[in-house]
Write a protein that holds these residues in place. Structure first.
Motif, PDB file in Angstrom:
ATOM      1  N   ILE A  52      46.011  39.494  49.469  1.00 12.16           N
ATOM      2  CA  ILE A  52      46.984  38.991  48.491  1.00 12.16           C
ATOM      3  C   ILE A  52      47.216  37.500  48.706  1.00 12.16           C
ATOM      4  O   ILE A  52      47.251  36.720  47.752  1.00 12.16           O
ATOM      5  CB  ILE A  52      48.316  39.774  48.590  1.00 12.16           C
ATOM      6  N   TYR A  53      47.364  37.077  49.967  1.00 15.67           N
ATOM      7  CA  TYR A  53      47.586  35.663  50.260  1.00 15.67           C
ATOM      8  C   TYR A  53      46.382  34.822  49.808  1.00 15.67           C
ATOM      9  O   TYR A  53      46.546  33.768  49.197  1.00 15.67           O
ATOM     10  CB  TYR A  53      47.846  35.457  51.759  1.00 15.67           C
ATOM     11  N   SER A  54      45.184  35.286  50.101  1.00 19.42           N
ATOM     12  CA  SER A  54      43.981  34.536  49.710  1.00 19.42           C
ATOM     13  C   SER A  54      43.866  34.412  48.198  1.00 19.42           C
ATOM     14  O   SER A  54      43.532  33.328  47.684  1.00 19.42           O
ATOM     15  CB  SER A  54      42.732  35.231  50.251  1.00 19.42           C
ATOM     16  N   LEU A  55      44.149  35.468  47.484  1.00 16.29           N
ATOM     17  CA  LEU A  55      44.097  35.409  46.019  1.00 16.29           C
ATOM     18  C   LEU A  55      45.190  34.513  45.454  1.00 16.29           C
ATOM     19  O   LEU A  55      44.956  33.775  44.492  1.00 16.29           O
ATOM     20  CB  LEU A  55      44.213  36.814  45.426  1.00 16.29           C
ATOM     21  N   ALA A  56      46.365  34.562  46.047  1.00 14.33           N
ATOM     22  CA  ALA A  56      47.474  33.738  45.556  1.00 14.33           C
ATOM     23  C   ALA A  56      47.211  32.253  45.772  1.00 14.33           C
ATOM     24  O   ALA A  56      47.659  31.423  44.985  1.00 14.33           O
ATOM     25  CB  ALA A  56      48.770  34.149  46.256  1.00 14.33           C
ATOM     26  N   LEU A  57      46.475  31.902  46.815  1.00 16.27           N
ATOM     27  CA  LEU A  57      46.237  30.492  47.133  1.00 16.27           C
ATOM     28  C   LEU A  57      44.890  29.982  46.626  1.00 16.27           C
ATOM     29  O   LEU A  57      44.564  28.814  46.855  1.00 16.27           O
ATOM     30  CB  LEU A  57      46.304  30.273  48.642  1.00 16.27           C
TER      31      LEU A  57
END
Length: 121
Positions: A52-57
């Motif tokens: 989720i963090y990788s997709l959000a950033l």
């Protein structure tokens, strides 16, 4: 943290220029948060938080990289070098580490020169 938040605020702004310090501070904090999310995923035995963090950033990383490349006088499309293993990575890191072009270029005024206030005599 200020550079990280500024990059998140202008997450979809692919125009303009970004100073070297602002870009690398954003990347440093991003790597630290990525490591923390990986630790959390290791503890919980999932890959949910880091994914989720990788997709959000993803978009903020691309926009910060494009603005940094604009500061060196290159198009943001040079980021496609990340797709070329090893050689592309080295070339792109060199491009991202180079100093700003002096004065204005096709992408706008030099942010380094804007940060320096003129002295009055």
């Amino acid at each position: 943290m200020e550079h990280y938040m500024n990059a998140l605020r202008s997450y979809a702004d692919f125009s303009g220029r970004n100073r070297r310090k602002a870009f690398w501070m954003f990347m440093l904090i991003n790597i630290i948060f990525s490591l923390l999310t990986s630790v959390i995923d290791g503890i919980t035995n999932t890959m949910f938080v880091s994914s989720i963090y990788s997709l959000a950033l993803l978009i903020p990383q691309l926009s910060a990289g494009a603005r940094r490349l604009h500061d060196t006088g290159r198009s943001g499309w040079w980021q496609l070098l990340w797709l070329v293993p090893v050689i592309g990575w080295i070339v792109l890191i060199v491009f991202l580490a180079q100093d700003s072009h002096e004065g204005e270029n096709d992408f706008g005024p030099n942010p380094k020169e804007l940060a320096v206030e003129p002295t009055t005599v």
